[in-house]
Design a protein around this motif. Sequence first.
Motif, PDB file in Angstrom:
ATOM      1  N   GLU A 117     -79.920  63.312 -60.540  1.00 51.04           N
ATOM      2  CA  GLU A 117     -79.836  62.415 -59.397  1.00 51.04           C
ATOM      3  C   GLU A 117     -80.628  61.136 -59.626  1.00 51.04           C
ATOM      4  N   GLU A 118     -81.792  61.242 -60.239  1.00 47.37           N
ATOM      5  CA  GLU A 118     -82.642  60.059 -60.406  1.00 47.37           C
ATOM      6  C   GLU A 118     -82.128  59.136 -61.510  1.00 47.37           C
ATOM      7  N   THR A 119     -81.579  59.687 -62.575  1.00 42.01           N
ATOM      8  CA  THR A 119     -81.001  58.815 -63.595  1.00 42.01           C
ATOM      9  C   THR A 119     -79.777  58.100 -63.048  1.00 42.01           C
ATOM     10  N   ALA A 120     -78.936  58.818 -62.289  1.00 44.19           N
ATOM     11  CA  ALA A 120     -77.753  58.182 -61.695  1.00 44.19           C
ATOM     12  C   ALA A 120     -78.169  57.117 -60.690  1.00 44.19           C
ATOM     13  N   ARG A 121     -79.188  57.405 -59.918  1.00 41.22           N
ATOM     14  CA  ARG A 121     -79.656  56.451 -58.903  1.00 41.22           C
ATOM     15  C   ARG A 121     -80.070  55.120 -59.541  1.00 41.22           C
ATOM     16  N   ALA A 122     -80.671  55.204 -60.721  1.00 39.74           N
ATOM     17  CA  ALA A 122     -81.127  53.995 -61.404  1.00 39.74           C
ATOM     18  C   ALA A 122     -80.051  53.404 -62.309  1.00 39.74           C
ATOM     19  N   GLY A 123     -78.932  54.091 -62.451  1.00 41.09           N
ATOM     20  CA  GLY A 123     -77.867  53.596 -63.311  1.00 41.09           C
ATOM     21  C   GLY A 123     -78.207  53.677 -64.786  1.00 41.09           C
ATOM     22  N   VAL A 124     -78.981  54.717 -65.186  1.00 41.00           N
ATOM     23  CA  VAL A 124     -79.379  54.877 -66.580  1.00 41.00           C
ATOM     24  C   VAL A 124     -79.047  56.291 -67.044  1.00 41.00           C
ATOM     25  N   THR A 125     -79.182  56.505 -68.344  1.00 40.73           N
ATOM     26  CA  THR A 125     -79.041  57.845 -68.902  1.00 40.73           C
ATOM     27  C   THR A 125     -80.182  58.096 -69.879  1.00 40.73           C
ATOM     28  N   PHE A 126     -80.412  59.367 -70.191  1.00 39.69           N
ATOM     29  CA  PHE A 126     -81.482  59.769 -71.108  1.00 39.69           C
ATOM     30  C   PHE A 126     -80.926  60.169 -72.472  1.00 39.69           C
ATOM     31  N   GLY A 127     -79.909  59.493 -72.933  1.00 39.31           N
ATOM     32  CA  GLY A 127     -79.335  59.828 -74.228  1.00 39.31           C
ATOM     33  C   GLY A 127     -78.731  61.217 -74.241  1.00 39.31           C
ATOM     34  N   SER A 128     -79.086  62.016 -75.247  1.00 36.08           N
ATOM     35  CA  SER A 128     -78.525  63.366 -75.381  1.00 36.08           C
ATOM     36  C   SER A 128     -79.390  64.413 -74.692  1.00 36.08           C
ATOM     37  N   TYR A 129     -80.274  63.965 -73.813  1.00 36.45           N
ATOM     38  CA  TYR A 129     -81.177  64.893 -73.114  1.00 36.45           C
ATOM     39  C   TYR A 129     -80.440  66.055 -72.449  1.00 36.45           C
ATOM     40  N   SER A 130     -79.345  65.762 -71.759  1.00 31.96           N
ATOM     41  CA  SER A 130     -78.676  66.799 -70.979  1.00 31.96           C
ATOM     42  C   SER A 130     -78.117  67.905 -71.862  1.00 31.96           C
ATOM     43  N   VAL A 131     -77.564  67.528 -73.014  1.00 29.73           N
ATOM     44  CA  VAL A 131     -77.079  68.550 -73.946  1.00 29.73           C
ATOM     45  C   VAL A 131     -78.234  69.418 -74.414  1.00 29.73           C
ATOM     46  N   HIS A 132     -79.329  68.793 -74.772  1.00 32.74           N
ATOM     47  CA  HIS A 132     -80.513  69.498 -75.260  1.00 32.74           C
ATOM     48  C   HIS A 132     -81.049  70.472 -74.208  1.00 32.74           C
ATOM     49  N   ALA A 133     -81.259  69.966 -72.989  1.00 35.22           N
ATOM     50  CA  ALA A 133     -81.944  70.751 -71.958  1.00 35.22           C
ATOM     51  C   ALA A 133     -81.024  71.663 -71.161  1.00 35.22           C
ATOM     52  N   ASN A 134     -79.788  71.222 -70.928  1.00 39.56           N
ATOM     53  CA  ASN A 134     -78.898  71.983 -70.041  1.00 39.56           C
ATOM     54  C   ASN A 134     -77.867  72.831 -70.780  1.00 39.56           C
ATOM     55  N   LEU A 135     -77.532  72.430 -71.993  1.00 41.70           N
ATOM     56  CA  LEU A 135     -76.489  73.151 -72.723  1.00 41.70           C
ATOM     57  C   LEU A 135     -77.052  74.060 -73.805  1.00 41.70           C
ATOM     58  N   TYR A 182     -67.489  40.920 -61.017  1.00 42.50           N
ATOM     59  CA  TYR A 182     -68.789  41.373 -61.494  1.00 42.50           C
ATOM     60  C   TYR A 182     -68.810  42.875 -61.772  1.00 42.50           C
ATOM     61  N   GLY A 183     -67.905  43.611 -61.153  1.00 43.77           N
ATOM     62  CA  GLY A 183     -67.834  45.046 -61.396  1.00 43.77           C
ATOM     63  C   GLY A 183     -67.415  45.385 -62.804  1.00 43.77           C
ATOM     64  N   TYR A 184     -66.847  44.395 -63.502  1.00 47.96           N
ATOM     65  CA  TYR A 184     -66.375  44.607 -64.867  1.00 47.96           C
ATOM     66  C   TYR A 184     -67.380  44.118 -65.896  1.00 47.96           C
ATOM     67  N   VAL A 185     -68.527  43.669 -65.421  1.00 47.44           N
ATOM     68  CA  VAL A 185     -69.585  43.149 -66.302  1.00 47.44           C
ATOM     69  C   VAL A 185     -70.630  44.240 -66.476  1.00 47.44           C
ATOM     70  N   THR A 186     -70.935  44.573 -67.723  1.00 44.87           N
ATOM     71  CA  THR A 186     -71.755  45.749 -67.988  1.00 44.87           C
ATOM     72  C   THR A 186     -73.200  45.631 -67.530  1.00 44.87           C
ATOM     73  N   GLU A 187     -73.670  44.419 -67.210  1.00 43.81           N
ATOM     74  CA  GLU A 187     -75.040  44.316 -66.720  1.00 43.81           C
ATOM     75  C   GLU A 187     -75.165  44.906 -65.314  1.00 43.81           C
ATOM     76  N   TYR A 188     -74.040  45.091 -64.636  1.00 49.87           N
ATOM     77  CA  TYR A 188     -74.049  45.736 -63.320  1.00 49.87           C
ATOM     78  C   TYR A 188     -73.905  47.245 -63.505  1.00 49.87           C
ATOM     79  N   PRO A 189     -74.750  48.031 -62.863  1.00 49.85           N
ATOM     80  CA  PRO A 189     -74.716  49.490 -63.072  1.00 49.85           C
ATOM     81  C   PRO A 189     -73.390  50.132 -62.683  1.00 49.85           C
ATOM     82  N   ILE A 190     -72.637  49.526 -61.766  1.00 49.75           N
ATOM     83  CA  ILE A 190     -71.357  50.110 -61.378  1.00 49.75           C
ATOM     84  C   ILE A 190     -70.398  50.149 -62.563  1.00 49.75           C
ATOM     85  N   ALA A 191     -70.485  49.149 -63.443  1.00 48.86           N
ATOM     86  CA  ALA A 191     -69.621  49.116 -64.629  1.00 48.86           C
ATOM     87  C   ALA A 191     -69.962  50.262 -65.571  1.00 48.86           C
TER      88      ALA A 191
END
Length: 384
Positions: free
Chosen positions: A75-93, A346-355
């Motif tokens: 929830e917190e990574t999505a809220r900020a519009g970021v990801t932790f790389g391959s963290y989820s595979v490591h920790a959850n899978l 602007y939704g198609y510009v990657t600097e915006y988290p929605i993109a």
Amino acid sequence: MRRTVFNEEHEAFRQTLRDFIEKEVVPVHHEWEEDGHPPRDFYRRLGELGILGIEVPQEYGGAGEGFTYQAVVMEETARAGVTFGSYSVHANLILPYLLAYATDEQKRRWLPGFVSGDLMTAIAMTEPGTGSDLANIQTRATLSADGTHYVLNGAKTFITGGALADLVLVVARTAPFDPADRRAGLSILCVESASEGFSVGRKLTKIGMKTSDTAELSFVDVEVPVEDLLGQEGQGFSYLSHNLAQERLAIALGQAAAAEAALRFATAYVKDRTVFGKPVAAFQNTKFQLAECATEVQAVRLFADRVLELHAAGELTVADAAKAKLFCTEAAGRVIDKCLQLHGGYGYVTEYPIARLYADTRVTRIYGGTSEVMKTIIAKDLGL
């Protein structure tokens, strides 16, 4: 609606994580996207914060907590519009396989590094010619004449975290293919990436998930000690099925969080953006679109929270996990698409988290089992 799935400890963890993301991730996330992965030391930083060891038993350096804390991370990574790389595979899978099938000796050898981030992991199932048909795996591992090691040969593709992993769980055929039982004869070998004959090939360029490295791997006469067999020989297919419910739950939870984040991004944008002399939020179409999104997000959230509770109680079925993944990923796709549209160009510009959300969410209807596979599972549960 008031949520009941989290307690005070979860919320304290959430605030710590939110502060960390704001200070240490958001300012450099664009660099990770350009590089194709976070710097290797970032995973050690996650280890320092205790994020990698949330579910690892305390005897191996972890916190011994439940999976619900992982939902907070999503929830917190999505809220900020970021990801932790391959963290989820490591920790959850990967972790559930190690906890369920590793010997005590293997756990002592691998889990402390798993927790600290000194030992990053990946799992290698998919092959160029197999896709979702895991029973057709061609990678082979032959036991040596003296019985001390396996000789591994084959190739894998779409391996998340494969470029930086120190230990890769490789699904290989250890017995001849049997047309009468296609699922038999598969085993899981834990292969060190430093092994002679192990090589990382092409790093795949994706339309989304830019901070998560995805690579092709190859094995040429790689010697894997028999001590690094995970569980019993020939039981690989059943082991893979064991964790599918949690894997699909994690995807569902991530997409529920992504849909919520998209709604928040779009709502803030239309209030601030002015068109024809008034805020975009003032137009009836905007209000109706966001009203639809808010309603769908609420439905997704209620569903996701309920399956999370079922998982915590040990009651999550394969069919319910499939329903959660199908519903949450498809709904998130619809919501994020509408929210991007409200951003205009602007939704198609990657600097915006929605993109980034738009590009990242598409694959969730493919990995972990496609939407079509989920429908097959659900239909089977209906007796069809």
